[in-house]
Design a protein around this motif. Structure first.
Motif, PDB file in Angstrom:
ATOM      1  N   LYS A  21       1.288   9.699  -5.453  1.00  0.00           N
ATOM      2  CA  LYS A  21       1.879  11.003  -5.149  1.00  0.00           C
ATOM      3  C   LYS A  21       2.655  11.529  -6.355  1.00  0.00           C
ATOM      4  O   LYS A  21       2.515  12.704  -6.749  1.00  0.00           O
ATOM      5  CB  LYS A  21       2.793  10.878  -3.914  1.00  0.00           C
ATOM      6  N   SER A  22       3.453  10.665  -6.974  1.00  0.00           N
ATOM      7  CA  SER A  22       4.248  11.065  -8.143  1.00  0.00           C
ATOM      8  C   SER A  22       3.353  11.415  -9.331  1.00  0.00           C
ATOM      9  O   SER A  22       3.620  12.376 -10.060  1.00  0.00           O
ATOM     10  CB  SER A  22       5.199   9.924  -8.536  1.00  0.00           C
ATOM     11  N   GLU A  23       2.294  10.623  -9.508  1.00  0.00           N
ATOM     12  CA  GLU A  23       1.355  10.895 -10.598  1.00  0.00           C
ATOM     13  C   GLU A  23       0.665  12.245 -10.395  1.00  0.00           C
ATOM     14  O   GLU A  23       0.479  13.019 -11.353  1.00  0.00           O
ATOM     15  CB  GLU A  23       0.309   9.775 -10.654  1.00  0.00           C
TER      16      GLU A  23
ATOM     17  N   ASN B 193       0.816  -1.220   0.000  1.00  0.00           N
ATOM     18  CA  ASN B 193       0.000   0.000   0.000  1.00  0.00           C
ATOM     19  C   ASN B 193       0.846   1.265   0.000  1.00  0.00           C
ATOM     20  O   ASN B 193       0.492   2.265  -0.624  1.00  0.00           O
ATOM     21  CB  ASN B 193      -0.943   0.009   1.210  1.00  0.00           C
ATOM     22  N   LEU B 194       1.950   1.247   0.735  1.00  0.00           N
ATOM     23  CA  LEU B 194       2.813   2.429   0.793  1.00  0.00           C
ATOM     24  C   LEU B 194       3.391   2.732  -0.586  1.00  0.00           C
ATOM     25  O   LEU B 194       3.414   3.890  -1.022  1.00  0.00           O
ATOM     26  CB  LEU B 194       3.938   2.218   1.803  1.00  0.00           C
ATOM     27  N   GLU B 195       3.843   1.678  -1.280  1.00  0.00           N
ATOM     28  CA  GLU B 195       4.409   1.872  -2.618  1.00  0.00           C
ATOM     29  C   GLU B 195       3.349   2.425  -3.576  1.00  0.00           C
ATOM     30  O   GLU B 195       3.637   3.275  -4.428  1.00  0.00           O
ATOM     31  CB  GLU B 195       4.974   0.553  -3.165  1.00  0.00           C
TER      32      GLU B 195
ATOM     33  N   THR C 146       7.189  12.999   5.867  1.00  0.00           N
ATOM     34  CA  THR C 146       7.940  13.636   4.779  1.00  0.00           C
ATOM     35  C   THR C 146       7.078  13.766   3.531  1.00  0.00           C
ATOM     36  O   THR C 146       6.891  14.855   2.985  1.00  0.00           O
ATOM     37  CB  THR C 146       9.203  12.834   4.443  1.00  0.00           C
ATOM     38  N   PHE C 147       6.538  12.625   3.071  1.00  0.00           N
ATOM     39  CA  PHE C 147       5.738  12.682   1.855  1.00  0.00           C
ATOM     40  C   PHE C 147       4.348  13.253   2.119  1.00  0.00           C
ATOM     41  O   PHE C 147       3.700  13.763   1.193  1.00  0.00           O
ATOM     42  CB  PHE C 147       5.687  11.309   1.188  1.00  0.00           C
TER      43      PHE C 147
ATOM     44  N   ASN D  66      -5.316  13.166  -2.859  1.00  0.00           N
ATOM     45  CA  ASN D  66      -6.225  12.690  -1.810  1.00  0.00           C
ATOM     46  C   ASN D  66      -6.230  11.159  -1.724  1.00  0.00           C
ATOM     47  O   ASN D  66      -6.489  10.605  -0.654  1.00  0.00           O
ATOM     48  CB  ASN D  66      -7.643  13.207  -2.059  1.00  0.00           C
ATOM     49  N   LYS D  67      -5.939  10.485  -2.822  1.00  0.00           N
ATOM     50  CA  LYS D  67      -5.841   9.018  -2.797  1.00  0.00           C
ATOM     51  C   LYS D  67      -4.543   8.563  -2.122  1.00  0.00           C
ATOM     52  O   LYS D  67      -4.503   7.525  -1.467  1.00  0.00           O
ATOM     53  CB  LYS D  67      -5.867   8.465  -4.235  1.00  0.00           C
ATOM     54  N   ALA D  68      -3.492   9.359  -2.289  1.00  0.00           N
ATOM     55  CA  ALA D  68      -2.176   8.975  -1.761  1.00  0.00           C
ATOM     56  C   ALA D  68      -2.023   9.276  -0.275  1.00  0.00           C
ATOM     57  O   ALA D  68      -1.349   8.544   0.453  1.00  0.00           O
ATOM     58  CB  ALA D  68      -1.076   9.697  -2.545  1.00  0.00           C
ATOM     59  N   LEU D  69      -2.644  10.361   0.195  1.00  0.00           N
ATOM     60  CA  LEU D  69      -2.381  10.892   1.535  1.00  0.00           C
ATOM     61  C   LEU D  69      -2.713   9.944   2.688  1.00  0.00           C
ATOM     62  O   LEU D  69      -1.917   9.845   3.638  1.00  0.00           O
ATOM     63  CB  LEU D  69      -3.135  12.216   1.707  1.00  0.00           C
TER      64      LEU D  69
END
Length: 564
Positions: free
Chosen positions: A233-235, A225-227, A266-267, A253-256
């Motif tokens: 986030k990159s997208e 899930n983290l990956e 950090t991210f 909002n999907k990544a957070l």
């Protein structure tokens, strides 16, 4: 005594295998839990207790190393315990791995680059010459992360690319499922770090390719899930740079949630900054300020900020200056100065150490390897010359041998075509009575007739035939048969039998397609010989060519005739 030792060895081996199965079973039970889930310690504590009791320091290291993943607030303590256990094991690979783990805790949990790099450099001393490739590339990956943080994106990319090739090659290897997962994580994390480097260089074409590759390669497993959030986030950053602000916010909002869940601040701060900037572009000042302030909140709590987020304070300062709110402007100005101080201190320390203790050492090691290579060069040149000379001599010998075989084959064909050996032998037998002999004429005539039938009926093919056995069959004695052979065949009985067998084998190989499919061993047995070697030697002695070579040449000749 030997039986006792063997029994002890079997018992010891079974115990060892049972112990390994026990530890593996425990790992499988807690490996299903997500990071920082303390339920894993129900099994981990049993694991640690058993390894301590058995003084199995390799397994104790493994237990402590796994405990780092599942402990929410004692990661450094477990990392130190893993180092101690690894040192007690005396295994250099485990020691190197333990330092990598501690460095990873400093980086991923606390974002403290200085102590993280210290641990990675300690690990480097243990892993640079290791046979464990996973360990070596794992450490290189972490050093690449430091280089990326320092802005050495091209150098970091080279490290990530080499690591990526290795991890990707092992994803479908025949290894333990947990190791497969580790290599998958390595591969996906390398892709993410490469994306970060490309985005910082403004190369969005390459970053988009890798984002797609990462999302396509993600297993449907919560373990990753983290990956998945890294790629989202990159997208989203790519969408932001395309000025597709609404879409970028949706993907952020999907990544957070995953970053918040495992406290990857950090991210999370990267997302808050970029999402705030997207809101800013959409003139939604309230939401923009909220996200910018979240970045500041993270900085206050953890005293860490990425250089690319420095602009977060520039935006806050500009906003409050325009609003004529000097108190807020002053606060964020001080925060920016504090951030600059931390970043510059980090950069100064890290740049010095990465250059002095990694880059320079790597270059010196490369120089040493080159010098060893050059000193080895002359020997290699001489060795190569000797090898080439041997190959030339071998080729010359092979060509000469091939030519000799061809000549002998042609001579044998001429012999086969010019005479019917069997008819000639029978014709010779008709003249036997004309010779002076110590054997009565009547006995000679009997033997002549018997041997003529013997040859016609291929009696010589019988395995284990002797003069004694044949004498009984002929109604005479072995002495007469031996004397008959000496006087009228000019050889002893065994030589006579072997000659008939070789003539028979030669004729069959030449004329019979079925026999041409047999092996030399099969032909030897079919002709009454007890083994291949004696048959081959006699065939060569009589025909000047080995049966294997005769078979090969005959097959080639037939094949060429078909083609023509």
């Amino acid at each position: 005594m030997n039986k006792t030792i063997f029994s002890f060895f079997v018992f010891f081996t079974i115990c060892q295998l049972s112990a390994q199965d026990y530890y593996s079973a425990l790992r499988n039970k807690y490996w299903i839990y997500e990071e920082n889930d303390q339920k894993a310690f129900h099994y981990l504590n049993i694991y640690i207790s058993r390894a301590k009791k058995e003084k199995n320091y390799a397994e104790l290291f493994q237990a402590y190393d796994d405990a780092i993943r599942y402990s929410p607030n004692k990661k450094i303590e477990y990392a130190d315990s893993a180092i101690s256990a690894a040192k007690l094991s005396g295994n250099s690979d485990l020691i190197g791995s333990s330092y990598i783990s501690k460095g990873a805790v400093y980086y991923f949990t606390y974002r403290k680059f200085q102590p993280a790099l210290n641990e990675y450099l300690k690990a480097y001393e243990y892993t640079k010459n290791t046979d464990d490739e996973f360990l070596k590339y794992q450490n290189l990956y972490h050093i690449g992360v430091v280089k990326s943080y320092l802005g050495y994106y091209e150098e970091a990319l080279q490290l990530f690319k080499s690591c990526n090739v290795y991890f990707k090659s092992k994803i479908k290897a025949n290894i333990h499922p947990n190791l497969i997962k580790n290599h998958q994580k390595g591969y996906l994390n390398c892709l993410h770090q490469m994306i970060v480097c490309y985005q910082q260089q403004g190369n969005y074409t390459e970053s988009e390719k890798l984002i797609k590759e990462g999302l396509d390669a993600l297993p449907k497993d919560p373990f990753f899930n983290l990956e998945k959030s890294y790629f989202y986030k990159s997208e989203a950053i790519t969408e932001f740079n395309k000025k597709s602000y609404q879409n970028s916010i949706r993907i952020f909002n999907k990544a957070l949630p995953e970053f918040i869940k495992i406290n990857d601040y950090t991210f999370a701060s990267v997302i808050y900054y970029y999402r705030g900037s997207a809101y800013d572009e959409l003139k939604n000042t309230e939401k923009a300020l909220s996200d910018y302030k979240k970045v500041d909140s993270i900085f206050n709590k953890y005293q860490f900020i990425l250089p690319e987020l420095r602009n977060n304070y520039e935006k806050l300062i500009t906003f409050y200056r325009n609003k004529n709110q000097p108190k807020e402007e002053l606060y964020y100005t001080k925060q920016l100065l504090k951030a600059d101080s931390i970043i510059s201190t980090d950069f100064k320390y890290l740049s010095n150490r990465i250059h002095r203790d990694y880059d320079t050492k790597s270059l010196l090691e490369a120089q040493s390897n080159l010098e060893k290579t050059n000193s080895f060069g002359k020997f290699l040149l001489i060795f190569s010359f000797v090898v080439i000379l041997v190959l030339i001599l071998f080729l010359a010998y092979w060509l000469r041998k091939k030519k000799e075989i061809q000549i002998k084959y042609e001579e044998l064909l001429e012999k086969i075509s010019s005479k019917n050996t069997k008819i000639k032998e029978n014709a010779d037998l008709n003249k036997l009575t004309e010779k002076n002999s110590k054997i009565e004429i009547k006995t000679v005539q009997l033997l002549k007739s018997k041997f003529s039938d013997f040859e016609k009926n291929n009696g010589f093919l019988e395995k284990g035939i002797t003069a004694g056995k044949l004498a009984i069959e002929f109604g005479t004695n072995a002495t007469y048969i031996s004397q008959f052979m000496n006087e009228y065949q000019g050889c002893n009985f065994n030589t006579y039998i072997n000659k008939l067998r070789i003539d028979y084998a030669t004729e069959k190989i030449y004329n019979n397609k079925l026999w041409q499919k047999y092996s030399v061993e099969d032909i030897a047995l079919a002709c009454g010989f007890s083994n291949r070697q004696s048959f081959s030697n006699l065939f060569y002695e009589q025909n000047g060519i080995r049966p294997a070579d005769f078979l090969k040449k005959r097959k080639e000749e037939i094949r060429l005739k078909r083609v023509s």
